[in-house]
Design a protein around this motif. Structure first.
Motif, PDB file in Angstrom:
ATOM      1  N   ILE A  87       0.822  -1.214   0.000  1.00 26.60           N
ATOM      2  CA  ILE A  87       0.000   0.000   0.000  1.00 26.60           C
ATOM      3  C   ILE A  87       0.857   1.266   0.000  1.00 26.60           C
ATOM      4  CG2 ILE A  87      -1.780   1.297   1.253  1.00 26.60           C
ATOM      5  CD1 ILE A  87      -2.823  -1.294   0.021  1.00 26.60           C
ATOM      6  N   ARG A  88       1.936   1.243   0.795  1.00 28.20           N
ATOM      7  CA  ARG A  88       2.882   2.368   0.881  1.00 28.20           C
ATOM      8  C   ARG A  88       2.217   3.658   1.342  1.00 28.20           C
ATOM      9  NH1 ARG A  88       7.064   0.716   1.859  1.00 28.20           N
ATOM     10  NH2 ARG A  88       8.148   2.552   1.149  1.00 28.20           N
ATOM     11  N   SER A  89       1.289   3.567   2.298  1.00 29.11           N
ATOM     12  CA  SER A  89       0.663   4.769   2.843  1.00 29.11           C
ATOM     13  C   SER A  89       1.580   5.398   3.891  1.00 29.11           C
ATOM     14  CB  SER A  89      -0.697   4.425   3.473  1.00 29.11           C
ATOM     15  OG  SER A  89      -0.524   3.771   4.713  1.00 29.11           O
ATOM     16  N   GLU A  90       1.200   6.576   4.352  1.00 28.68           N
ATOM     17  CA  GLU A  90       2.001   7.284   5.347  1.00 28.68           C
ATOM     18  C   GLU A  90       2.131   6.489   6.640  1.00 28.68           C
ATOM     19  OE1 GLU A  90       1.173  11.201   7.894  1.00 28.68           O
ATOM     20  OE2 GLU A  90       1.374  11.588   5.744  1.00 28.68           O
ATOM     21  N   ARG A  91       1.107   5.723   6.997  1.00 25.88           N
ATOM     22  CA  ARG A  91       1.134   4.962   8.243  1.00 25.88           C
ATOM     23  C   ARG A  91       1.722   3.562   8.090  1.00 25.88           C
ATOM     24  NH1 ARG A  91      -4.163   2.059   9.876  1.00 25.88           N
ATOM     25  NH2 ARG A  91      -4.802   1.252   7.871  1.00 25.88           N
TER      26      ARG A  91
END
Length: 96
Positions: free
Chosen positions: A45-49
């Motif tokens: 996903i590579r999201s901020e979280r």
């Protein structure tokens, strides 16, 4: 059965660094007798979280988990590399 899950956030999350972490984690297979199950995956996903790499392992008992923690390959080779490459490492251990 004890499940041990660890998440790794790299200081510099390059594709090469992420692959190095995953490969080192997977290299424990066959070297640590107490490990009943071993998976290591890269976040898609590579999201901020998101964390970069996840480790999922299973052990027969808490004693086996403790033996893994101090095993020379884990403590002497895997842990130092993870500490040198990661800005954050978090874990959860549970029975079930």
């Amino acid at each position: 059965m004890i499940t041990h899950i660890v998440f790794f956030k790299l200081s510099n999350p390059t594709p090469e660094g992420i692959a190095t972490v995953r490969e080192k984690l997977l290299s424990m297979q066959g070297k640590i007798a107490e490990l009943r199950h071993l998976e290591a995956g890269i976040d898609v996903i590579r999201s901020e979280r998101s964390y970069d790499v996840a480790l999922y392992t299973r052990f027969d008992s808490l004693d086996d988990l403790q033996a893994y923690q101090v095993h020379p390959y884990h403590a002497g080779e895997v842990v130092p590399l993870m500490k040198s490459l990661c800005s954050s490492i978090v874990a959860v251990d549970y029975e079930g």
